[in-house]
Design a protein around this motif. Sequence first.
Motif, mmCIF file in Angstrom:
data_model
loop_
_atom_site.group_PDB
_atom_site.id
_atom_site.type_symbol
_atom_site.label_atom_id
_atom_site.label_comp_id
_atom_site.label_asym_id
_atom_site.label_seq_id
_atom_site.Cartn_x
_atom_site.Cartn_y
_atom_site.Cartn_z
ATOM 1 N N LEU B 103 0.919 -1.358 -0.324
ATOM 2 C CA LEU B 103 0.515 -0.027 -0.057
ATOM 3 C C LEU B 103 0.485 1.429 -0.299
ATOM 4 O O LEU B 103 0.775 2.433 -0.461
ATOM 5 C CB LEU B 103 -0.875 0.312 1.177
ATOM 6 C CG LEU B 103 -2.253 1.093 1.518
ATOM 7 C CD1 LEU B 103 -2.992 1.099 0.226
ATOM 8 C CD2 LEU B 103 -2.569 0.928 2.506
ATOM 9 N N PRO B 104 2.041 1.576 0.707
ATOM 10 C CA PRO B 104 2.899 3.008 1.332
ATOM 11 C C PRO B 104 3.015 2.663 -0.302
ATOM 12 O O PRO B 104 3.515 3.653 -0.798
ATOM 13 C CB PRO B 104 3.408 1.963 1.880
ATOM 14 C CG PRO B 104 3.069 1.368 3.129
ATOM 15 C CD PRO B 104 2.079 0.456 2.165
ATOM 16 N N VAL B 106 1.997 1.332 -3.351
ATOM 17 C CA VAL B 106 1.393 2.079 -4.698
ATOM 18 C C VAL B 106 1.180 3.435 -4.147
ATOM 19 O O VAL B 106 1.540 4.084 -5.755
ATOM 20 C CB VAL B 106 0.363 1.086 -4.460
ATOM 21 C CG1 VAL B 106 -0.852 1.429 -5.260
ATOM 22 C CG2 VAL B 106 1.277 -0.476 -4.299
ATOM 23 N N GLU B 107 0.926 3.815 -3.050
ATOM 24 C CA GLU B 107 0.602 5.088 -3.057
ATOM 25 C C GLU B 107 1.596 6.424 -3.373
ATOM 26 O O GLU B 107 1.118 7.771 -3.627
ATOM 27 C CB GLU B 107 -0.148 5.207 -1.853
ATOM 28 C CG GLU B 107 -1.892 4.895 -1.846
ATOM 29 C CD GLU B 107 -2.731 4.985 -2.487
ATOM 30 O OE1 GLU B 107 -2.584 6.630 -2.781
ATOM 31 O OE2 GLU B 107 -3.359 4.748 -2.691
ATOM 32 N N HIS B 108 3.008 6.147 -2.573
ATOM 33 C CA HIS B 108 4.350 6.636 -2.446
ATOM 34 C C HIS B 108 5.240 7.208 -3.732
ATOM 35 O O HIS B 108 5.738 8.148 -4.069
ATOM 36 C CB HIS B 108 4.261 7.155 -1.397
ATOM 37 C CG HIS B 108 3.262 8.099 -0.358
ATOM 38 N ND1 HIS B 108 3.143 8.798 -0.893
ATOM 39 C CD2 HIS B 108 3.298 6.749 0.928
ATOM 40 C CE1 HIS B 108 1.922 8.933 0.642
ATOM 41 N NE2 HIS B 108 2.650 8.027 1.688
#
Lengths: 273, 266
Positions: B103-104, B106-108
């Motif tokens: 998640l982090p 993919v998002e950042h």
Amino acid sequence: MTWQNNSFGSAIKKLSEVVNSTLYHVTSFALLNWQVIKLMSIGLVKPGKIFKRRHIFEQMFLMGVQSIPIVAVTSLFLGMTLAMLTTYTLADFGAEVWVAGLVGVGFTRELGPLITAIVVAGRVGASISAELGTMTVSEEIDALDTMGINPVRYLVLPRFIALLIMMPCLAILSDYLGIIGGYLISAMKLDMSFAYYKDLTIEALKLKDVFTGLIKSVSFAVIISMIGCYQGLIVSGGAEGVGQGTTKSVVNSLIFVIAADSFFTALFTYVIV
Amino acid sequence: MNMIEIKNLIKTYDNRRVLDDINLSIKQGETMVIMGGSGCGKSTLLRHIISLARPDSGQILIKGQDITVMNEARLVEVRKRFGMLFQSGALLNSLTVGENVALPLVEHTKLDRKIISIIVKMKLELVGLTGFENLMPSQLSGGMKKRVGLARAIAMDPELVFYDEPGAGLDPITTAVVDKLIMDLTKKLGITSIVVTHEMKSAFRIADRIAVLYKGKVVDIGTPEYIRNSKHPYVNQFINGAPDGPEPLRRSKDDYLSRLTSFDED
């Protein structure tokens, strides 16, 4: 004498608590809305960063596609009921032919969007706030925050946009099925042919009727998704809090949906004619 | 340079000072354990350091930057550089284990899907959960969830990792495993760790330094050896687990008789 003073004092205290908490909720709800507006306007410039297509489609499926059966069934029955009532009343004047127009205009302007909103508030609004509430309680929202992922963008925005798109679609579906419900009764009771019923409906309907209904349904989408998200995000106190949040979300959504409905009806009837 | 510098931090909730003028500095690469009884303010302190709450007054400097006055955008930049392990793991239940760890990233980041999946596998390997990518969080035990949470916390290769009660709700063996992971990560990756806990055993095992919190104040701070021999009465009571001491057995401010004979007005 003293107990009177006491109860008066405590009444004042209670009142001030109520006023305080209402003010608090109004401002923080406004803040959430402001954040959504801000993100939407940033999204107009850099859509890739703000909107995650996968999340929006996922929510559109959960909220929209899965609501089709219940919206269809309720609309069909409501259309039939409306037709039965109107034939019964109009029979006194020998004016049963007007059933088609009545059901058509009634559904596109009013009942289609409204019954959709009521069903969706119960089904989708509740699920939004239960889901976000559980996430709040289990620290998942905090986790998103500490990962530098804005929970409003990650969770609220996809739900908001998905419902904004799906709600008018569901309202149109509801319009169709309501009219079909009306036709079923007319066919059985008045021996109308489908073509005749269709002609009567189209003759009575104006484009404006459909549009005003769709504008209403968009506003209902905003109300249901934002209240659902807000009640979910402010949950505190474990499973009980989640239950209370869900209840509040549905109750508040219904109140505001019906109030907005009345407002828009007044607007389109008296102001923008 | 100090990684974290906390200066005169004060927070009041409902007229109760939860954090009372806290001063604390944490050096780069050390494992600092913040210890204290229930309600001493240690979780509140942690929430302030990760800026989930804003203080009434005081400063929190992370690498010299004051996070208490930052806006959201700058805060996001700071947060990308640290990881946080929550008490229950706080995995997103709608995503698989692999998606949670990713998640982090993919998002950042703009990394390719394949590279992200390699990083995810590496991180899961580090916490000893090879091949768990496709399970859902609900299929994992509490200890595994915590380990996945740890993998997610270190996904972005942070310089700073926070742990909220890493041993809470775990059996002694799993606690030891999680402690070992924390120590390994700190040594291998040179991460600065801040651990909030009330479990003595793991505190003494992993800490370079221990700070003891009591009634919103840091009452004693030092190496595990120093804390073990501390002269401070509360620290003594806490370490020996004595039921009575500076922290009284009964919590009552009023006289016994007046408490018995009083009736609540409401």
